[in-house]
Design a protein around this motif. Structure first.
Motif, PDB file in Angstrom:
ATOM      1  N   ASN A 182      -2.847  -5.882   0.447  1.00 52.72           N
ATOM      2  CA  ASN A 182      -3.967  -5.094  -0.073  1.00 52.72           C
ATOM      3  C   ASN A 182      -3.541  -3.647  -0.329  1.00 52.72           C
ATOM      4  N   ALA A 183      -2.730  -3.100   0.581  1.00 52.35           N
ATOM      5  CA  ALA A 183      -2.284  -1.716   0.427  1.00 52.35           C
ATOM      6  C   ALA A 183      -1.443  -1.547  -0.832  1.00 52.35           C
ATOM      7  N   ASP A 187       6.518   1.594  11.741  1.00 49.02           N
ATOM      8  CA  ASP A 187       5.385   0.960  12.403  1.00 49.02           C
ATOM      9  C   ASP A 187       4.359   0.515  11.357  1.00 49.02           C
ATOM     10  N   PRO A 188       3.479  -0.429  11.698  1.00 54.62           N
ATOM     11  CA  PRO A 188       2.550  -0.982  10.705  1.00 54.62           C
ATOM     12  C   PRO A 188       1.684   0.061  10.011  1.00 54.62           C
ATOM     13  N   THR A 189       1.249   1.087  10.741  1.00 51.41           N
ATOM     14  CA  THR A 189       0.419   2.118  10.115  1.00 51.41           C
ATOM     15  C   THR A 189       1.200   2.857   9.038  1.00 51.41           C
ATOM     16  N   ALA A 190       2.442   3.217   9.334  1.00 53.21           N
ATOM     17  CA  ALA A 190       3.282   3.903   8.350  1.00 53.21           C
ATOM     18  C   ALA A 190       3.601   2.990   7.181  1.00 53.21           C
ATOM     19  N   GLN A 191       3.804   1.703   7.459  1.00 52.21           N
ATOM     20  CA  GLN A 191       4.064   0.750   6.379  1.00 52.21           C
ATOM     21  C   GLN A 191       2.895   0.695   5.405  1.00 52.21           C
ATOM     22  N   ARG A 192       1.684   0.598   5.951  1.00 48.04           N
ATOM     23  CA  ARG A 192       0.516   0.496   5.077  1.00 48.04           C
ATOM     24  C   ARG A 192       0.310   1.788   4.279  1.00 48.04           C
ATOM     25  N   ALA A 193       0.549   2.931   4.924  1.00 47.63           N
ATOM     26  CA  ALA A 193       0.404   4.207   4.216  1.00 47.63           C
ATOM     27  C   ALA A 193       1.417   4.306   3.069  1.00 47.63           C
ATOM     28  N   ALA A 194       2.652   3.889   3.351  1.00 46.53           N
ATOM     29  CA  ALA A 194       3.674   3.910   2.301  1.00 46.53           C
ATOM     30  C   ALA A 194       3.323   2.929   1.189  1.00 46.53           C
ATOM     31  N   ALA A 195       2.828   1.755   1.568  1.00 45.49           N
ATOM     32  CA  ALA A 195       2.444   0.751   0.571  1.00 45.49           C
ATOM     33  C   ALA A 195       1.321   1.266  -0.318  1.00 45.49           C
ATOM     34  N   ALA A 203       0.683   4.433  -1.047  1.00 43.66           N
ATOM     35  CA  ALA A 203       1.236   5.465  -1.925  1.00 43.66           C
ATOM     36  C   ALA A 203       2.001   4.832  -3.078  1.00 43.66           C
ATOM     37  N   ILE A 204       2.821   3.831  -2.766  1.00 46.14           N
ATOM     38  CA  ILE A 204       3.583   3.144  -3.811  1.00 46.14           C
ATOM     39  C   ILE A 204       2.638   2.413  -4.763  1.00 46.14           C
ATOM     40  N   GLY A 205       1.669   1.692  -4.199  1.00 50.77           N
ATOM     41  CA  GLY A 205       0.760   0.911  -5.018  1.00 50.77           C
ATOM     42  C   GLY A 205      -0.092   1.763  -5.940  1.00 50.77           C
ATOM     43  N   GLN A 206      -0.661   2.849  -5.408  1.00 57.28           N
ATOM     44  CA  GLN A 206      -1.532   3.687  -6.223  1.00 57.28           C
ATOM     45  C   GLN A 206      -0.768   4.385  -7.340  1.00 57.28           C
ATOM     46  N   ALA A 207       0.396   4.953  -6.992  1.00 56.20           N
ATOM     47  CA  ALA A 207       1.177   5.657  -8.012  1.00 56.20           C
ATOM     48  C   ALA A 207       1.687   4.689  -9.076  1.00 56.20           C
ATOM     49  N   MET A 244       3.316  11.578   1.759  1.00 55.08           N
ATOM     50  CA  MET A 244       3.227  10.629   0.660  1.00 55.08           C
ATOM     51  C   MET A 244       3.040  11.333  -0.687  1.00 55.08           C
ATOM     52  N   GLY A 245       3.753  12.446  -0.873  1.00 52.47           N
ATOM     53  CA  GLY A 245       3.678  13.151  -2.139  1.00 52.47           C
ATOM     54  C   GLY A 245       2.441  14.005  -2.331  1.00 52.47           C
TER      55      GLY A 245
END
Length: 299
Positions: A29-30, A63-71, A73-77, A231-232
């Motif tokens: 989803n992220a 960690d999972p929280t950082a993974q989702r945050a990175a996902a 950022a990548i997904g939205q951009a 995240m930019g």
């Protein structure tokens, strides 16, 4: 070189990565991927698996929280970029003067995108000043005065041309002074820059864009302080203050906060003068200063 056969579905990919199903779904989803129930058509190659293993494998480098945050950022951009690219490719494909096929345009964009990304990544890795997430920077907002009413009068093509002219010119000015464009928000550009004097020059030069009448007047707000670069994007009180100052600035003017005004006290090319405290959302008495070019400084 081929990535190999598309032998993994989403579910098989999660199994191969030893991801908990719920965590895999949150990660999916992220990234912004649509959820498809069951073991759907094969979509992923062994190279995709290897890449995701580094990002979300069982070694848990993040960690999972950082993974989702990175996902996210990548997904939205990437989603925003892909939407623009799809619109451009469809428009070009409908032009009889364009000989490249959609597949050729996709291949060219993919190559160009990777080239530009690698350049920006290498610059970011080499920039020691940006190593800390908690950086002291100047945050600025520049927005077009009267944009809301203007958007009701202009046609879509005229509006698109206006925004493109503004964003392109602003990007050139900000980056030429060592600044970084954080994002564009409709009629506004948000930027950061380390050097207060460079920030002042950015503001002066942005206002000069309107001198020939090609662009409407701007209003600019800038504040200096420690922000969280994540995240930019930039977060923190200087971001909030800069946004409030931009909203309160008069047409064609720049307002700065007390910290930036102090940093520019001995900056000869510009002059700062105190104005009455502002009552804006979140700040009942916000000290503000007007920034202008020093009249005694040579043009």
């Amino acid at each position: 070189m081929s990535d190999g056969p598309l032998e993994y579905s989403r579910d098989k990919l999660a199994d191969a990565l030893h991801l908990d199903p719920d965590e895999a779904r949150r990660l999916w989803n992220a990234f912004g991927f649509a959820q498809v129930a069951g073991d759907e058509v094969q979509q992923f190659s062994p190279k995709d698996l290897a890449a995701l293993a580094v990002f979300a494998g069982e070694d848990e480098l993040m960690d999972p929280t950082a993974q989702r945050a990175a996902a996210r950022a990548i997904g939205q951009a990437t989603a925003r970029l892909a939407q623009w690219q799809a619109e451009a490719i469809n428009r070009l494909a409908a032009d009889p003067k364009v000989t490249a096929t959609p597949d050729e345009m996709v291949a060219a964009l993919s190559r160009l995108q990777n080239l530009v990304w690698r350049r920006h990544l290498e610059a970011g890795l080499a920039d020691e000043a940006r190593e800390s997430e908690h950086a002291e920077v100047v945050v600025g907002f520049a927005d077009i005065v009267g944009y809301t009413s203007m958007s009701r009068r202009l046609g879509m093509t005229e509006l698109e041309n206006l925004l493109e002219t503004f964003e392109s010119a602003a990007y050139g000015i900000i980056t030429s002074r060592g600044g970084q464009v954080i994002k564009t928000i409709g009629d506004a550009v948000m930027f950061t820059v380390l050097d207060p004097a460079a920030a002042a020059e950015i503001a002066i030069e942005l206002h000069s864009l309107t001198s020939d009448g090609e662009l409407p007047e701007l209003r600019i707000g800038m504040a200096r302080g420690h922000v969280l670069m994540r995240m930019g994007d930039a977060f923190g009180e200087p971001v909030n203050i800069a946004a409030r100052l931009a909203s309160a600035a008069r047409s064609g003017s720049t307002l700065v906060d007390e910290d930036l005004a102090a940093a520019l006290h001995d900056n000869e090319p510009t002059h700062v003068s105190s104005i009455s405290s502002l009552s804006v959302r979140g700040y009942r008495k916000l000290r503000a200063f007007r920034l202008v070019r020093n009249r005694n400084w040579p043009s």
